[in-house]
Design an enzyme around this catalytic site. Sequence first.
Site, PDB file in Angstrom:
ATOM      1  N   PHE A 161     -15.442 -24.204  31.374  1.00 32.75           N
ATOM      2  CA  PHE A 161     -14.547 -22.873  31.332  1.00 32.75           C
ATOM      3  C   PHE A 161     -15.442 -21.698  32.015  1.00 32.75           C
ATOM      4  O   PHE A 161     -14.879 -20.912  32.658  1.00 32.75           O
ATOM      5  CB  PHE A 161     -14.171 -22.441  29.914  1.00 32.75           C
ATOM      6  CG  PHE A 161     -12.846 -23.567  29.714  1.00 32.75           C
ATOM      7  CD1 PHE A 161     -12.375 -24.266  30.402  1.00 32.75           C
ATOM      8  CD2 PHE A 161     -12.255 -23.136  28.236  1.00 32.75           C
ATOM      9  CE1 PHE A 161     -11.167 -24.844  30.066  1.00 32.75           C
ATOM     10  CE2 PHE A 161     -11.063 -23.962  28.212  1.00 32.75           C
ATOM     11  CZ  PHE A 161     -10.640 -24.928  28.762  1.00 32.75           C
ATOM     12  N   ARG A 162     -16.527 -21.597  31.589  1.00 38.77           N
ATOM     13  CA  ARG A 162     -17.121 -20.152  31.699  1.00 38.77           C
ATOM     14  C   ARG A 162     -18.162 -20.112  32.768  1.00 38.77           C
ATOM     15  O   ARG A 162     -18.745 -18.998  33.159  1.00 38.77           O
ATOM     16  CB  ARG A 162     -17.701 -19.554  30.644  1.00 38.77           C
ATOM     17  CG  ARG A 162     -16.427 -19.011  29.783  1.00 38.77           C
ATOM     18  CD  ARG A 162     -16.731 -18.414  28.383  1.00 38.77           C
ATOM     19  NE  ARG A 162     -15.722 -18.086  27.553  1.00 38.77           N
ATOM     20  CZ  ARG A 162     -15.038 -19.140  27.035  1.00 38.77           C
ATOM     21  NH1 ARG A 162     -15.382 -20.232  26.484  1.00 38.77           N
ATOM     22  NH2 ARG A 162     -13.816 -18.753  26.424  1.00 38.77           N
ATOM     23  N   GLN A 227     -16.638 -29.503  20.801  1.00 41.83           N
ATOM     24  CA  GLN A 227     -15.442 -28.697  21.107  1.00 41.83           C
ATOM     25  C   GLN A 227     -14.467 -29.228  22.449  1.00 41.83           C
ATOM     26  O   GLN A 227     -13.573 -28.558  22.780  1.00 41.83           O
ATOM     27  CB  GLN A 227     -15.997 -27.226  21.564  1.00 41.83           C
ATOM     28  CG  GLN A 227     -16.523 -26.377  20.467  1.00 41.83           C
ATOM     29  CD  GLN A 227     -17.351 -25.104  21.054  1.00 41.83           C
ATOM     30  OE1 GLN A 227     -17.095 -24.272  21.460  1.00 41.83           O
ATOM     31  NE2 GLN A 227     -18.736 -25.448  21.555  1.00 41.83           N
ATOM     32  N   HIS A 245     -11.281 -29.280  18.624  1.00 40.93           N
ATOM     33  CA  HIS A 245     -10.163 -28.657  19.341  1.00 40.93           C
ATOM     34  C   HIS A 245      -9.178 -29.661  19.783  1.00 40.93           C
ATOM     35  O   HIS A 245      -8.397 -29.679  20.522  1.00 40.93           O
ATOM     36  CB  HIS A 245     -10.795 -28.054  20.603  1.00 40.93           C
ATOM     37  CG  HIS A 245     -11.583 -26.729  20.374  1.00 40.93           C
ATOM     38  ND1 HIS A 245     -12.355 -26.079  20.873  1.00 40.93           N
ATOM     39  CD2 HIS A 245     -11.463 -26.113  19.098  1.00 40.93           C
ATOM     40  CE1 HIS A 245     -13.020 -25.117  20.513  1.00 40.93           C
ATOM     41  NE2 HIS A 245     -12.444 -25.003  19.255  1.00 40.93           N
ATOM     42  N   CYS A 253       5.149 -33.472  20.027  1.00 44.09           N
ATOM     43  CA  CYS A 253       6.195 -32.409  20.434  1.00 44.09           C
ATOM     44  C   CYS A 253       5.946 -30.952  19.964  1.00 44.09           C
ATOM     45  O   CYS A 253       5.342 -30.836  18.831  1.00 44.09           O
ATOM     46  CB  CYS A 253       7.609 -32.623  19.674  1.00 44.09           C
ATOM     47  SG  CYS A 253       8.868 -31.398  19.923  1.00 44.09           S
ATOM     48  N   CYS A 274      13.703 -34.299  19.429  1.00 46.76           N
ATOM     49  CA  CYS A 274      14.439 -32.954  19.221  1.00 46.76           C
ATOM     50  C   CYS A 274      14.830 -32.160  20.491  1.00 46.76           C
ATOM     51  O   CYS A 274      14.939 -31.141  20.634  1.00 46.76           O
ATOM     52  CB  CYS A 274      13.509 -32.144  18.250  1.00 46.76           C
ATOM     53  SG  CYS A 274      12.053 -31.597  18.988  1.00 46.76           S
ATOM     54  N   ASN A 334     -29.012 -25.570  27.135  1.00 48.08           N
ATOM     55  CA  ASN A 334     -27.904 -25.296  28.226  1.00 48.08           C
ATOM     56  C   ASN A 334     -28.572 -24.921  29.436  1.00 48.08           C
ATOM     57  O   ASN A 334     -29.585 -24.608  29.498  1.00 48.08           O
ATOM     58  CB  ASN A 334     -27.353 -24.002  27.477  1.00 48.08           C
ATOM     59  CG  ASN A 334     -25.899 -23.867  27.967  1.00 48.08           C
ATOM     60  OD1 ASN A 334     -25.132 -24.783  27.906  1.00 48.08           O
ATOM     61  ND2 ASN A 334     -25.501 -22.797  28.289  1.00 48.08           N
TER      62      ASN A 334
END
Length: 373
Positions: A161-162, A227, A245, A253, A274, A334
């Site tokens: 993501f970053r 995550q 996550h 649904c 539904c 990292n």
Amino acid sequence: MKSRCANLLVEYGGIRIDTILKLGGEGGSLTLIGKKNDDGGWTFFRESQESAMTDVLDEEDQDLLLLLNPRTRMIGCDLELALKSLGRHWKQLRPVEIHPDFRWSMYKLVIESRVSNLYHWKKICLKNNPLYQLAEWISSSKHTVVLSGAGMSTESGLPDFRSRDGWWRNMDPHKVANVTAIEENYELFWGFYKYRIETVEQYSPHIGHHILAKWEKNGWIHGISTQNVDGYHVVAGNHNIVELHGNIRSIRCHYCGRSSDVADFLNRLNCSSCQGPLRPNVVLFGEMLPDNAWNQAFQWFHRAELVLVIGTSLQVAPANQLPCLTSGHTVYMNMEMPEELDPSFDLMIKGKVGQLLAELDEMLDYIHSGKEE
Ligand code: NAD
């Protein structure tokens, strides 16, 4: 706090030159230096003496140093050839300095040749090596847990993501990965998650995931709290997994919670019960983590003797609080090193997950073989 990127850099007129291996003592040293190429490889040069040039060239000429200095010879991009250029007996000489990226690979070459006195090699390659320190901690810890993030899967092909090539360069995560998007802009929400599911299905776990599965089997790690929503740790063979996550290929649904097939979501169908909108079983921004996942992770980190945090920017709460729960050692691995991290870590190791885990795995095999005595 220690870092893998120690300051071994010499600046020659703006060209970054790192010391790769320096042998011998003051005055008569033999040094392999290197320039990192744009593709991540290295170009090596041999230097038979230091400091020859600075007096003879003007500042403007500095970038010619490597070509003009008769004592600095370009060897090429192959490490083994470069080492051979240091003479047949380089392993018998005393190592004075070794670049962190090369400490383990050089140590392997040295032990393969049964060098008689390993003292100085061990001191530089192992004792002064944060990755080896970590291997020793893993070997002695009775309860090691991992927190992984999107950086764990980028080498499989999934963007994170970053970081620079991440998802959100052109898109704000808060706008699309949240409940409001389902209710007010389902088209955007569905398109984004369809693309992500297809990407996850297109790729597969890489060597790093498989190494963590091996470590669980060997009893070297005891649980992974991730995550990531790609499910790659499970596919690679880890069993003790908490998907904090959720999992992007599990569909329900949004209104009644009834499960559905991933194909229904991809075909943009509604709930068969539904008629509500379908969504992946992932935690969207603003939603709570599932209690059972959080409680399990909480217990693991609370009793951990060693916590490994791998490939995450640690910007998403509450997952980023898990490393604070341990009273044991904490390690951050990292590609990018944030200037400040809360919590702080006992060891910070910069590098790509696949290569770091592969090196660690070799070190662990070496330690467990008993050959390091
Ligand atoms: P992030 O994008 O905020 O941070 C990822 C970090 O990994 C960055 O600091 C980056 O420098 C580092 N990194 C990238 N490639 C690396 C590599 N090869 N080796 C080492 N480090 C590398 O991701 P995050 O901290 O996990 O953010 C949290 C959110 O991102 C989570 O909610 C997660 O669900 C979601 N996410 C998941 C996936 C996935 O399931 N694969 C992909 C993208 C985002």
